[in-house]
Design a protein around this motif. Structure first.
Motif, PDB file in Angstrom:
ATOM      1  N   MET A  48      39.656  46.353  54.460  1.00  0.00           N
ATOM      2  CA  MET A  48      40.595  45.362  54.937  1.00  0.00           C
ATOM      3  C   MET A  48      41.806  46.093  55.512  1.00  0.00           C
ATOM      4  O   MET A  48      42.286  47.059  54.938  1.00  0.00           O
ATOM      5  CB  MET A  48      40.987  44.453  53.774  1.00  0.00           C
ATOM      6  CG  MET A  48      42.169  43.604  54.023  1.00  0.00           C
ATOM      7  SD  MET A  48      42.624  42.352  52.780  1.00  0.00           S
ATOM      8  CE  MET A  48      41.890  42.854  51.277  1.00  0.00           C
ATOM      9  N   PRO A  97      41.684  49.966  50.216  1.00  0.00           N
ATOM     10  CA  PRO A  97      40.381  49.904  49.564  1.00  0.00           C
ATOM     11  C   PRO A  97      40.139  48.539  48.927  1.00  0.00           C
ATOM     12  O   PRO A  97      41.073  47.753  48.723  1.00  0.00           O
ATOM     13  CB  PRO A  97      40.449  51.004  48.506  1.00  0.00           C
ATOM     14  CG  PRO A  97      41.889  51.299  48.319  1.00  0.00           C
ATOM     15  CD  PRO A  97      42.599  50.888  49.572  1.00  0.00           C
ATOM     16  N   GLU A  98      38.908  48.276  48.610  1.00  0.00           N
ATOM     17  CA  GLU A  98      38.482  46.984  48.077  1.00  0.00           C
ATOM     18  C   GLU A  98      39.247  46.555  46.826  1.00  0.00           C
ATOM     19  O   GLU A  98      39.493  45.370  46.623  1.00  0.00           O
ATOM     20  CB  GLU A  98      36.985  47.066  47.768  1.00  0.00           C
ATOM     21  CG  GLU A  98      36.350  45.751  47.410  1.00  0.00           C
ATOM     22  CD  GLU A  98      34.847  45.912  47.246  1.00  0.00           C
ATOM     23  OE1 GLU A  98      34.357  45.598  46.146  1.00  0.00           O
ATOM     24  OE2 GLU A  98      34.192  46.343  48.208  1.00  0.00           O
ATOM     25  N   GLN A  99      39.648  47.510  45.981  1.00  0.00           N
ATOM     26  CA  GLN A  99      40.321  47.153  44.731  1.00  0.00           C
ATOM     27  C   GLN A  99      41.771  46.717  44.927  1.00  0.00           C
ATOM     28  O   GLN A  99      42.391  46.192  44.010  1.00  0.00           O
ATOM     29  CB  GLN A  99      40.240  48.292  43.707  1.00  0.00           C
ATOM     30  CG  GLN A  99      41.041  49.529  44.067  1.00  0.00           C
ATOM     31  CD  GLN A  99      40.238  50.563  44.833  1.00  0.00           C
ATOM     32  OE1 GLN A  99      39.235  50.249  45.486  1.00  0.00           O
ATOM     33  NE2 GLN A  99      40.678  51.813  44.790  1.00  0.00           N
ATOM     34  N   LYS A 128      44.052  44.088  45.989  1.00  0.00           N
ATOM     35  CA  LYS A 128      43.873  42.656  46.241  1.00  0.00           C
ATOM     36  C   LYS A 128      45.173  41.852  46.305  1.00  0.00           C
ATOM     37  O   LYS A 128      45.176  40.723  46.753  1.00  0.00           O
ATOM     38  CB  LYS A 128      42.981  42.051  45.163  1.00  0.00           C
ATOM     39  CG  LYS A 128      41.593  42.665  45.134  1.00  0.00           C
ATOM     40  CD  LYS A 128      40.733  42.017  44.070  1.00  0.00           C
ATOM     41  CE  LYS A 128      39.399  42.702  43.926  1.00  0.00           C
ATOM     42  NZ  LYS A 128      38.514  42.572  45.041  1.00  0.00           N
ATOM     43  N   THR A 162      45.243  39.190  52.439  1.00  0.00           N
ATOM     44  CA  THR A 162      44.056  38.898  53.232  1.00  0.00           C
ATOM     45  C   THR A 162      44.026  39.851  54.420  1.00  0.00           C
ATOM     46  O   THR A 162      45.044  40.443  54.783  1.00  0.00           O
ATOM     47  CB  THR A 162      44.073  37.449  53.749  1.00  0.00           C
ATOM     48  OG1 THR A 162      45.269  37.245  54.511  1.00  0.00           O
ATOM     49  CG2 THR A 162      44.010  36.448  52.603  1.00  0.00           C
ATOM     50  N   ASP A 163      42.866  39.993  55.017  1.00  0.00           N
ATOM     51  CA  ASP A 163      42.721  40.871  56.169  1.00  0.00           C
ATOM     52  C   ASP A 163      43.704  40.466  57.263  1.00  0.00           C
ATOM     53  O   ASP A 163      43.813  39.287  57.611  1.00  0.00           O
ATOM     54  CB  ASP A 163      41.286  40.802  56.694  1.00  0.00           C
ATOM     55  CG  ASP A 163      41.010  41.870  57.734  1.00  0.00           C
ATOM     56  OD1 ASP A 163      41.407  43.023  57.518  1.00  0.00           O
ATOM     57  OD2 ASP A 163      40.402  41.539  58.763  1.00  0.00           O
TER      58      ASP A 163
END
Length: 85
Positions: free
Chosen positions: A1, A25-27, A29, A71-72
């Motif tokens: 993202m 990275p994905e983590q 958030k 969010t992206d």
């Protein structure tokens, strides 16, 4: 993202940049996760974004707390508390 970062006032001056695009990275958030992720850069980043340091945050130009989900493509901004005179 990918997210957009903005830094203002003394935060910008200390970090030597006013903005950047960052792939997280994905983590990562939340806005608080972004702050923690940036601290991992060390040096001025660790100092300026330290947990105990008074710092205001915004997500998509709305004041927010660390729990706000990112969010992206969103914009996350960091700046010192404002004082008036």
């Amino acid at each position: 993202m990918n997210i957009q970062l903005r830094f203002f006032a003394s935060v910008r001056e200390s970090l030597g940049t006013s903005q950047e695009t960052l792939a997280v990275p994905e983590q990562v958030k939340t806005v608080g996760d972004v702050r923690a992720f940036l601290r991992e850069r060390g040096g001025a980043w660790q100092e300026v974004l330290a947990d105990g340091r008074a710092l205001r945050m915004a997500c998509n130009q709305q004041m927010t707390g660390p729990e706000t989900r990112i969010t992206d493509g969103c914009e996350v901004a960091f700046f010192p508390p404002v004082t008036g005179g």
